[in-house]
Design a protein around this motif. Structure first.
Motif, PDB file in Angstrom:
ATOM      1  N   MET A  82       0.839  -1.192   0.000  1.00 15.69           N
ATOM      2  CA  MET A  82       0.000   0.000   0.000  1.00 15.69           C
ATOM      3  C   MET A  82       0.880   1.250   0.000  1.00 15.69           C
ATOM      4  O   MET A  82       2.017   1.204   0.468  1.00 15.69           O
ATOM      5  N   PRO A  83       0.359   2.377  -0.544  1.00 16.33           N
ATOM      6  CA  PRO A  83       1.157   3.612  -0.546  1.00 16.33           C
ATOM      7  C   PRO A  83       1.370   4.117   0.884  1.00 16.33           C
ATOM      8  O   PRO A  83       0.458   4.084   1.719  1.00 16.33           O
ATOM      9  N   ARG A  84       2.572   4.581   1.141  1.00 11.99           N
ATOM     10  CA  ARG A  84       2.916   5.126   2.459  1.00 11.99           C
ATOM     11  C   ARG A  84       3.507   6.515   2.263  1.00 11.99           C
ATOM     12  O   ARG A  84       4.360   6.714   1.388  1.00 11.99           O
ATOM     13  N   PRO A  85       3.068   7.500   3.077  1.00 12.11           N
ATOM     14  CA  PRO A  85       3.573   8.865   2.907  1.00 12.11           C
ATOM     15  C   PRO A  85       5.079   8.933   3.125  1.00 12.11           C
ATOM     16  O   PRO A  85       5.627   8.262   4.008  1.00 12.11           O
ATOM     17  N   VAL A  89      10.024   7.453   5.814  1.00 15.15           N
ATOM     18  CA  VAL A  89       8.751   6.772   5.571  1.00 15.15           C
ATOM     19  C   VAL A  89       7.885   7.011   6.803  1.00 15.15           C
ATOM     20  O   VAL A  89       8.222   6.576   7.910  1.00 15.15           O
ATOM     21  N   LEU A  90       6.761   7.694   6.618  1.00 14.53           N
ATOM     22  CA  LEU A  90       6.013   8.220   7.762  1.00 14.53           C
ATOM     23  C   LEU A  90       5.043   7.223   8.383  1.00 14.53           C
ATOM     24  O   LEU A  90       4.537   7.457   9.472  1.00 14.53           O
ATOM     25  N   ARG A 136      15.637  -3.438   2.803  1.00 18.99           N
ATOM     26  CA  ARG A 136      15.672  -3.361   1.340  1.00 18.99           C
ATOM     27  C   ARG A 136      15.453  -1.933   0.860  1.00 18.99           C
ATOM     28  O   ARG A 136      16.138  -1.450  -0.053  1.00 18.99           O
ATOM     29  N   PHE A 137      14.512  -1.231   1.477  1.00 20.30           N
ATOM     30  CA  PHE A 137      14.245   0.142   1.056  1.00 20.30           C
ATOM     31  C   PHE A 137      15.413   1.060   1.426  1.00 20.30           C
ATOM     32  O   PHE A 137      15.793   1.941   0.637  1.00 20.30           O
ATOM     33  N   GLU A 171       5.643   2.772  -2.360  1.00 18.39           N
ATOM     34  CA  GLU A 171       5.026   1.450  -2.285  1.00 18.39           C
ATOM     35  C   GLU A 171       6.050   0.503  -1.655  1.00 18.39           C
ATOM     36  O   GLU A 171       7.139   0.318  -2.188  1.00 18.39           O
ATOM     37  N   LEU A 172       5.681  -0.090  -0.528  1.00 19.37           N
ATOM     38  CA  LEU A 172       6.579  -1.011   0.151  1.00 19.37           C
ATOM     39  C   LEU A 172       5.826  -2.313   0.461  1.00 19.37           C
ATOM     40  O   LEU A 172       4.638  -2.296   0.700  1.00 19.37           O
TER      41      LEU A 172
END
Length: 275
Positions: A1-4, A24-25, A37-38, A274-275
């Motif tokens: 899902m998208p994350r701010p 990543v908020l 990984r990110f 996207e994570l």
């Protein structure tokens, strides 16, 4: 899902002149592998992930990752994360803001010089053994006689700091390899806009990697140099000059003697990941 997501430049008010951190908020539910990984993908010195606090004393919790490991504390990620959290609508329970991280609870407050964090206690301090001083000098390409003093200033990242005669000597350092985290500091002439020039080197694959502007190192160096009377607060340090940056770190103390490290913060990238 998208994350701010935010990418924030720290220790500057001019975009792209400080030290960036990726934030990543909403990292709730992500696995350690996803975080690692990110952080590796962003390839910044640090990427942070904001989570709900585990203690009512904190406003939020943060995990701080480099491309290769997790850190208990780091300075510019602390200020950049707080900036992003506030900008995204975070409401602190009181003043100061309280961040939970691997090193414990860190206080953050708003000041005229930007956001400021209270320097965490040193995990290791004191003189550096003479053989190690000589080793560090060699790594920096210096004669042992060029090192005025050296001290352990470990506040999470395991910094060993060396004091050189002046800022010009710091700017002239050209290491090729390092095998431990090294901070280098030297004074500017009295009356200069900045009191000291600071540089930070850490090993990565045997190569010396220079950090543009380093909050944790400035915090621990301040505790050393203030304690020994080499500097008086408030003062401003310069970092990133050799890399074409213009980092400015504002150091002050409060009535309790706590050291506070402040700097400007500015958002450069806003969106979702996207994570």
């Amino acid at each position: 899902m998208p994350r701010p997501f935010r990418q924030v430049d720290v220790f500057t008010t001019t975009p792209y002149r400080g030290n960036p951190v990726a934030v990543v908020l909403d990292a709730d539910g992500l696995t350690d592998d996803q975080l690692a990984r990110f952080a590796q993908w962003t390839n910044l010195s640090e990427t942070t992930f904001v989570l709900p606090p585990t203690t009512p004393a904190a406003d939020y919790r943060v995990r701080i990752l480099t491309p290769t490991m997790e850190l208990p504390f780091a300075g510019h990620p602390t200020l950049g994360t707080c900036h992003a959290w506030l900008e995204a609508g975070g409401v602190p329970k009181g003043d100061p803001i309280v961040q939970e991280c691997g090193a414990g609870l860190v206080r953050v407050r708003r000041t005229a010089d930007g956001l400021a964090f209270a320097a965490p206690p040193l995990l290791r301090s004191g003189p550096v053994e003479e053989p190690l001083v000589a080793h560090v000098a060699g790594l920096l390409g210096l004669d042992r006689s060029a090192v005025v003093d050296a001290e352990w200033v470990d506040n999470g990242p395991g910094w060993v700091a060396v004091l050189l005669a002046d800022a010009d000597a710091v700017l002239a350092v050209r290491p090729t390899t390092v095998d431990l985290d090294i901070g280098v500091v030297g004074p500017y002439p009295p009356g200069s806009p900045c009191a000291v020039e600071v540089r930070a080197f850490s090993p990565q694959g045997g190569v010396a990697v220079e950090d543009p502007v380093t909050g944790s190192l400035n915090a621990s160096v301040a505790q050393w140099l203030l304690r020994t009377g080499r500097l008086a607060a408030p003062y401003v340090s310069s970092q990133g000059t050799v890399l074409g940056r213009a980092g400015r770190v504002h150091v002050s103390t409060d009535t309790d003697g706590a050291v506070w490290v402040a700097g400007g913060t500015v958002t450069c990238v806003t969106g979702d990941v996207e994570l």
